[in-house]
Structure formats: C-alpha cells, structure tokens
Design a protein around this motif. Structure first.
Motif, PDB file in Angstrom:
ATOM      1  N   ILE A 190       0.836  -1.211   0.000  1.00 22.26           N
ATOM      2  CA  ILE A 190       0.000   0.000   0.000  1.00 22.26           C
ATOM      3  C   ILE A 190       0.863   1.250   0.000  1.00 22.26           C
ATOM      4  CG2 ILE A 190      -1.727   1.317   1.287  1.00 22.26           C
ATOM      5  CD1 ILE A 190      -2.995  -1.086   0.200  1.00 22.26           C
ATOM      6  N   TRP A 191       1.871   1.260   0.844  1.00 22.24           N
ATOM      7  CA  TRP A 191       2.750   2.416   0.945  1.00 22.24           C
ATOM      8  C   TRP A 191       3.407   2.713  -0.396  1.00 22.24           C
ATOM      9  CZ3 TRP A 191       3.472   6.445   3.893  1.00 22.24           C
ATOM     10  CH2 TRP A 191       4.670   7.168   3.798  1.00 22.24           C
ATOM     11  N   TRP A 192       3.829   1.639  -1.055  1.00 19.59           N
ATOM     12  CA  TRP A 192       4.475   1.828  -2.348  1.00 19.59           C
ATOM     13  C   TRP A 192       3.481   2.345  -3.385  1.00 19.59           C
ATOM     14  CZ3 TRP A 192       3.915  -0.131  -7.268  1.00 19.59           C
ATOM     15  CH2 TRP A 192       4.953   0.185  -8.150  1.00 19.59           C
ATOM     16  N   MET A 193       2.259   1.802  -3.310  1.00 15.30           N
ATOM     17  CA  MET A 193       1.277   2.210  -4.322  1.00 15.30           C
ATOM     18  C   MET A 193       0.800   3.648  -4.121  1.00 15.30           C
ATOM     19  SD  MET A 193      -0.718  -0.992  -5.770  1.00 15.30           S
ATOM     20  CE  MET A 193      -2.079  -1.126  -4.709  1.00 15.30           C
ATOM     21  N   ALA A 314       4.089  17.488  10.209  1.00 13.05           N
ATOM     22  CA  ALA A 314       5.409  17.177  10.775  1.00 13.05           C
ATOM     23  C   ALA A 314       5.262  16.878  12.262  1.00 13.05           C
ATOM     24  CB  ALA A 314       6.343  18.358  10.557  1.00 13.05           C
ATOM     25  N   PRO A 315       5.964  15.910  12.786  1.00 10.03           N
ATOM     26  CA  PRO A 315       6.984  15.109  12.099  1.00 10.03           C
ATOM     27  C   PRO A 315       6.446  13.926  11.310  1.00 10.03           C
ATOM     28  CG  PRO A 315       6.902  14.503  14.396  1.00 10.03           C
ATOM     29  CD  PRO A 315       5.865  15.564  14.208  1.00 10.03           C
ATOM     30  N   ILE A 316       5.123  13.731  11.291  1.00 10.58           N
ATOM     31  CA  ILE A 316       4.620  12.627  10.464  1.00 10.58           C
ATOM     32  C   ILE A 316       4.743  13.021   8.993  1.00 10.58           C
ATOM     33  CG2 ILE A 316       2.579  11.268   9.866  1.00 10.58           C
ATOM     34  CD1 ILE A 316       1.602  11.722  12.706  1.00 10.58           C
ATOM     35  N   GLU A 317       5.110  12.056   8.198  1.00  9.14           N
ATOM     36  CA  GLU A 317       5.260  12.356   6.775  1.00  9.14           C
ATOM     37  C   GLU A 317       4.177  11.650   5.993  1.00  9.14           C
ATOM     38  OE1 GLU A 317       8.569  11.228   3.721  1.00  9.14           O
ATOM     39  OE2 GLU A 317       9.409  12.452   5.342  1.00  9.14           O
ATOM     40  N   MET A 318       3.512  12.405   5.137  1.00  5.18           N
ATOM     41  CA  MET A 318       2.452  11.788   4.332  1.00  5.18           C
ATOM     42  C   MET A 318       3.027  11.335   2.993  1.00  5.18           C
ATOM     43  SD  MET A 318      -0.866  14.174   4.812  1.00  5.18           S
ATOM     44  CE  MET A 318       0.005  15.705   4.701  1.00  5.18           C
ATOM     45  N   PRO A 319       2.398  10.344   2.375  1.00  3.05           N
ATOM     46  CA  PRO A 319       2.822  10.001   1.019  1.00  3.05           C
ATOM     47  C   PRO A 319       2.487  11.179   0.095  1.00  3.05           C
ATOM     48  CG  PRO A 319       1.306   8.351   1.901  1.00  3.05           C
ATOM     49  CD  PRO A 319       1.290   9.510   2.841  1.00  3.05           C
ATOM     50  N   VAL A 320       3.426  11.497  -0.811  1.00  4.99           N
ATOM     51  CA  VAL A 320       3.235  12.676  -1.661  1.00  4.99           C
ATOM     52  C   VAL A 320       2.019  12.487  -2.581  1.00  4.99           C
ATOM     53  CG1 VAL A 320       4.782  11.895  -3.476  1.00  4.99           C
ATOM     54  CG2 VAL A 320       4.413  14.337  -3.124  1.00  4.99           C
TER      55      VAL A 320
END
Lengths: 346, 423
Positions: A190-193, A314-320
């Motif tokens: 999922i993260w990759w997609m 921040a500091p959590i990073e969302m998928p672009v």
C-alpha cells in the motif's frame, strides 16, 4: 500591435510566426518562478522551516536529504508530466495519462509480487527492477493485442481499449495478492502504491536519471512530429514522416519515463494527467515548447507537493501521492476552467 | 513526350484479402490538372492512399516522377507528393500558423530547427492561399472553407511537385469551393503544379479539368477530355442510373444531371392530369406534377410558347397549335380527348382571350364527364375576351363543382386527396 500586412512588407517572417508560439510574458514569469519555488522547497522540511544550520553535521545531512528529495521530485514529476504529454498527443485524447496503457497496472503487479514474495529483502533493487520490467512487458502486451485486433499498426482506439482492459486485469491480480497477503506485506504494498519520494540508492538514482533523460530527449526530438500526429496518423504520413515509427517511438519513450518514475517513486497519480493540461492551457499545444515546459512544471509541482507532505503534519510524513490531488486539484481546476479553450478544442 | 508525374501500372491493392483496386493502370503527366471521378466505392480514395504509400500495393508498380513509391523515403515522398484529405481535425487548440508549420517540420530531420528559409516558405504558402490574416486564429474555429485553405497552405509548405485532393471540396458551399479551385488552377498554371482532384461533382469537374479519369470497380473505365468521358452510355452504366448530359454550346462545359423518378413521366404512372396553360404559366405545374409521379398531358398550346417548349423538354404529351394562331377545331378536339382520358384537369392562371377560350370549354367537358377540375383563382383579372365570357364560364364551372386553387403546394395536396378519395 495587430495590423494587416501585405506580402511585400519587410518584416521578417520568423518574427511574424514566432510570436504566437509561446507568450513571452508568461514564459519569463515561469522561468523566474521555477527556481524560486525549488529553492523554497529546500527551506521546508519536517525538521522545521528555514535553512538548516550549515555548520553542524546534522544540518548538512538535513540539507543533503532535502536536496536528494528535490532531485527525486524533479525526476519523477518531470518524467510523469512529459509522459502524459506524449500519451495525450499520440492517443489524441485528453484523458490519456502515463498509466493509460497499463504502465501502472503492470508496474504495480510487478512491485506487489516482489514485495509479497519477499524478494525485496534479499535482492537489492528487486522492487524497482521488477516494477519497471513488468510495466514495459505490459506495454508490449497491450500493443501486441491492439495490433492483432486491427491487423497491422494498432489504431488509437484499440490501444486505449486494450490498455484499459489489461490494466483492469492487473488491478484485479493486485487485489487478489493484497487480500491474501500478511499484514506487513500489505503495508509495504500500500505504501508503495500511494507513492513517495524517499531517496533511493545513488546507483539506482543515476540509472533512473539516465533512463528518464533518454526518454525526455527522445520525446523532445519527436516533438514536431507529435504536432503533426495530432492531425491524425494519415495526415502525419502524408507530411513525410513514418507515422507508425513515431507512434511506437513515442509510446516507448513515454513508457520508459513513466515506468522509471514508478519504479523509484511508486504510483504517484494526478501529476501525469493534469500537469500536461495546465501547461498546455498556459503555453499552447506546440509540443516543441510543451515538452520541456511541462517537464519543468511537473518537476516543480511534485517537489512543492513533497515539501508540503513533509511539513503539513510534521513530524509525520504523508505520502506525496496524497498531496498531489488534494493540493493541486483545486488550483488546477481554477486555471483549467479559465483557459481550457487554448488547450483543447471540444 | 511529356514526363509523367504519376504512373500507376497494373496495381492491385485494398484492405485485407479483398482488393479494391483491380489491376488499375493510369498516367498523369507533369503539369496536368486531372479530375478523378467515379461512383462511391469505386476505389478513388484507395487509389489515392496507395499512391501516397499509405497502402502497400499487392501487385503492380507506382511511380512518382520516376521513383518507385514503395522505395521512397517518407521525406522524399512528401517532397514529390502532397495530399489534402477530405477533412483534417486536431483535438488541440493550434493556431493557423502552427498548423501550416507542420508542412515544413514534418519531413525535416527530427533534430533540425526551422530556419529563416522555412519560415519564408510557410509565409508564402499562407499568402498564396490567403490565410495569412488568419495566422493567430484557432484552426478548429475556422469555417470549413478557411480550414481547407489552411490545410492547402500546410501541404504547399511541403513544396511538392504534385498534389492530390480527396473530395476535399465537396462539402464546401459553392463560394468556398470555387475559391479553393481558383487557387488550385493558379498553382497549376503559374507553377506547373500537377493536380489530381478526386471529385463527385461531374459538372464542376468538366469545368476545371484538363482531363477526366473515370473509375469503376477498381479500374479505369474512360479517360480523356470532359466531352469524351462524360457520355451518357458510359455514365449511365457506371453510375447505374439515368443521366442527362448537356454540353453548353457557348462555353463547351458539360453539364450532367440525374433524372428523378417520374420526372419524365415514362413507365406506367397510376394517374394522369391534363393541364390547361399557356404563356409560361404551366412550367411549374408540369414540373411539380411530374415530381409527384403523375403523368401529365397538356393542350392546346401555341408552338414556341414557353409552356410548349417546357412540355417538349419534359416529355409531356401535348396538343400544339401554330404560333400565335387561334385554337383550331381540330386541335381542340384532340385536346378534349386528352382531357377526357385524364383523371383530372388543372387550369393554370393563364390569361384567356378569344383565341384560347376554347381551352376552358375543354375543362367544362371534363367536368361534364365527372372528372375533377381545378381552376386558378381570379379568372376575372385575366379575362381578355372582350365581354366577360371567360369569367362567366369559370363561375359556371365553379358552381358545378370545379375547385379553386391559389398556391401550387395547396393544389398538390388537394389533388392528392381528391384523387385518393376517388380510388
């Protein structure tokens, strides 16, 4: 400025015809904005706004990391955008995008297989390579099916249709794999997609950069042919080009760029569909300009989106990939509804 | 011996296994203006595509200015042959100048940037086709005629030795059609450009062509001057219908028209109508009744009267009297027979005088025999009998059931209903 001229005036024809190629004012504005926005994105990050302390090793590392992500963003965003421009030109269709001919479906399937069968843990680069290879294989499959259906060179419609069908089959296979996967594998897939710009190893970045550059140069070289191709394949043929070769070359270079981008950044949606439209709406449809300009626009857009993805929570990073449509959507809709007429006739 | 621009030698070509072109051979000389005609599906467009190397011939050979087309590089082919298709569309918002530029950039090497010389050629083509003032307009927003001139400019920018146009002007209105034709004619005369035009308009073709080539079922049926090719027997066979060919004695142009069913009243029409007319008042009646499929008879008419000429031209059976003479008893008797043999009688708004009053009494005889009679309104206004004889007679007929008519349209409807009700 507009006045009627007759044949015997001495105004240089170059000036005469060059003027409307691209609006000079907009071009200057754009060329100033791009570096400014790129620098701005360097100042944003999950560690806080502003330039990090260059004296400390931590600061250097942070800046280095941001620079790496900027390079990733420019590469992926530019590649997806130019790929979109090329697909839209060849397929003469505003709905065409880098993933239309099954590039995303194929790449996603390859990546899912690599992740879920655990190859990622043992073989370096196995994820990007399998994503890339299966994306390209999917294109050949789609092209082959379409050609067989129309006896010879495939028609635009059979290409789009078989692309959509093959994509759907790939998606179903991915769904099947995901539904049977372990929790950890699920998260990775999922993260990759969703797509993200976390820097990949240097060697991979170098190879990807070379592939994307090759695709870009090939597309740019074919740009005047793409102009003719939008008048239809027959007319392009009459104009003295090998239309089928141009179509094949365009499909290959666009797929090369899209597959490479997917292999390093995952499936980042929206960029490849909308950046070409907006660039075309602003600068017109002449591909000799459209291709380099949308490369710059797409690269800058993705870098900015990534900066937002890093800082917003921040500091959590969302998928672009989450940001591109959320932040870009409304902005681009605004531009499009005002300037669509100078891009597409419909 | 003129150098040939195009030689097609025994070419068979088509789509899939079914060839459309069947061993066709033809030749177009350098500097010729040739129009290719033939019915739909005869292979005109296929021939054009094969000549332009878009289709590969299954057998035979095509030469453009002495070069085998299948062996030409695409860019060299574009320098010899420009093609204007039926319709060119771009989904994107290109300006006219950008469209015309394709003519230069399409065949040059991919890495080559257009130079001064190219832009000069582009500008010249735009001036030639009169589209320079449109250069910043969006191509797809232009009218059909303007678009066609822009495409022509684009093709001219290739600087080809020959251009082929595929039905490109058929859908234009007459004004724009002639505009494009004038440009083609000028290119042909002033620059020696070889022109091959595929057209559906036989009359127009005969006006502009040096030579016509008539195709049917994938091969050439006839080739030569318009007067040689446009012959009724050949055309009727090729187009599988009745055609009329008239050569204008003054200009020599040939005019080809089709024949509408029933228009010349041959065969076995169900209903006959007798028309009493004169002085040109019957022409429209003959035409409209014929169009509606009625058989028409008329009389008595004076020879050289325009109604008499029309009756002859349309093949309407008629009884004639000498020019300007009063109707003789003999002629009146014959006409009465025609009227009684008809299913109804129509009296036009012809003026009545002593010489033709007898025609109105023919209508009376028909009414007596139970035939419906239609008389145009306002007989009183065109009664030149001296007394009020015609008016009185008409009133008598009306009172006995003759019907009045004003417009031809109304008359047609009434006739249809009346005759239909009787049957």
């Amino acid at each position: 400025m507009k006045k009627t001229r007759t044949a015997d005036t001495t105004i240089k024809p170059t000036a005469l015809l060059g003027i409307r190629a691209v609006s000079a004012g907009r071009l200057v504005l754009f060329l100033v904005a791009v570096p400014l926005l790129l620098v701005l994105s360097l100042l944003l990050g999950s560690s806080g706004a502003g330039l990090p302390d260059m004296q400390s090793p931590v600061g250097k590392a942070v800046l280095n990391l941001r620079l790496n992500r900027l390079v990733m963003g420019v590469m992926v965003g530019g590649a997806l955008s130019v790929s979109g421009v090329v697909f839209q030109a060849i397929l003469r269709n505003p709905l065409a995008e880098p993933y239309v001919l099954g590039v995303s479906g194929g790449a996603g399937l390859g990546a899912a297989l690599a992740i879920l069968f655990g190859a990622v843990a043992f073989v370096p680069l196995s994820l990007p390579v399998s994503a890339f290879v299966s994306a390209v294989l999917t294109l050949f499959l789609v092209y082959g099916i379409a050609s067989r259906g129309s006896g010879g060179a495939p028609s635009v419609y059979s290409l789009i249709l078989s692309g959509v069908i093959v994509s759907a089959i790939c998606s179903s296979l991915i769904m099947f794999l995901v539904s049977t996967a372990s929790v950890e594998g699920l998260h990775n897939v999922i993260w990759w997609m969703l797509g993200n710009l976390q820097p990949v190893p240097l060697e991979q970045r170098t190879v990807s950069g070379m592939l994307i550059s090759a695709g870009f140069l090939m597309s740019w070289m074919l740009s005047s042919r793409f102009n003719a191709l939008t008048l239809g394949r027959d007319m392009a043929h009459y104009q003295g080009m090998n239309a089928d070769l141009v179509i094949l070359g365009g499909l290959l270079s666009a797929t090369l760029m899209a597959a490479t981008a997917v292999s390093i950044g995952g499936m980042i949606g929206f960029v490849g569909l909308i950046v070409p439209h907006v660039t075309r709406a602003i600068f017109g449809p002449d591909h000799r300009w459209l291709i380099p300009l949308s490369a710059a626009a797409g690269g800058t857009f993705l870098v900015l989106c990534d900066a937002l993805a890093r800082t917003m929570l921040a500091p959590i990073e969302m998928p672009v990939g989450v940001i591109t449509a959320l932040a870009g959507g409304p902005f681009f809709l605004l531009i499009l509804q005002r300037r669509m007429k100078s891009a597409w006739i419909a | 011996m003129l150098q040939p621009a195009l030689v097609v030698d025994g070419v068979t070509a088509g789509y899939g296994s079914r060839p459309v072109l069947d061993g066709i051979s033809l030749r177009v000389d350098k500097g010729e203006f040739v129009v290719l005609i033939g019915p739909n599906g005869c292979g005109k467009s296929t021939l054009l595509k094969t000549v332009a190397a878009l289709l590969k011939p299954q057998s035979g050979r095509i030469e453009l200015f002495g070069h085998d087309v299948t062996k030409l590089r695409p860019s060299s082919r574009a320098a010899l042959l420009g093609v204007v298709p039926q319709k060119v569309e771009s989904p994107m918002a290109y300006t006219v100048a950008q469209i015309v530029m394709n003519g230069r950039s399409g065949s040059s090497a991919p890495w080559k940037v257009l130079g001064e010389a190219d832009y000069e050629i582009i500008e010249r083509s735009m001036i030639y086709t009169d589209v320079l003032q449109l250069r910043d307009r969006y191509f797809m927003e232009l009218s059909g005629g303007e678009q066609q001139r822009v495409i022509l400019a684009m093709v001219l920018a290739q600087e080809p030795g020959m251009i082929m146009l595929d039905e490109s002007i058929s859908h234009l209105d007459i004004n724009h059609r002639y505009e494009v034709l004038r440009i083609l004619r000028r290119l042909n005369r002033e620059h020696g450009m070889t022109v091959v035009l595929v057209s559906h308009d036989l009359s127009l073709s005969s006006e502009i062509a040096d030579r016509l080539i008539l195709m049917n079922s994938g091969s050439v049926v006839a080739a030569g001057s318009p007067a040689d090719v446009l012959q009724v027997p050949v055309l009727s066979r090729v187009y599988d219908c009745d055609l009329q060919v008239q050569q204008d004695p003054v200009t020599g142009f040939v005019n080809v028209t089709g024949v509408l069913e029933g228009a010349n009243a041959t065969g076995n029409p169900a209903t006959t109508l007798h028309v009493i007319a004169g002085g040109g008042t019957g022409i429209e009646l003959f035409r409209r009744l014929g169009l509606h499929g009625y058989r028409v008879t008329t009389g008595v008419l004076n020879r050289m009267d325009s109604d008499a000429e029309a009756a002859k031209a349309l093949g309407v059976e008629a009884v004639f009297e000498h020019p300007f003479a009063a109707v003789s008893d003999d002629a009146a008797k014959k006409a009465r027979l025609l009227a009684l043999g008809a299913d109804g009688v129509v009296v036009s708004d012809v003026p009545f005088g002593p010489g033709n009053l007898v025609n109105l009494s023919i209508a009376e005889a028909a009414l007596d025999a139970g035939r419906p009679v239609w008389i145009a309104e306002g007989v009183g206004g065109r009664d030149y009998t001296g007394g009020r004889e015609a008016t009185a007679l008409a009133e008598r007929l009306f009172s006995r059931g003759a019907r009045r008519w004003e417009s031809v349209q109304e008359l047609m409807t009434d006739i249809k209903h009346t005759i239909h009700d009787r049957v």
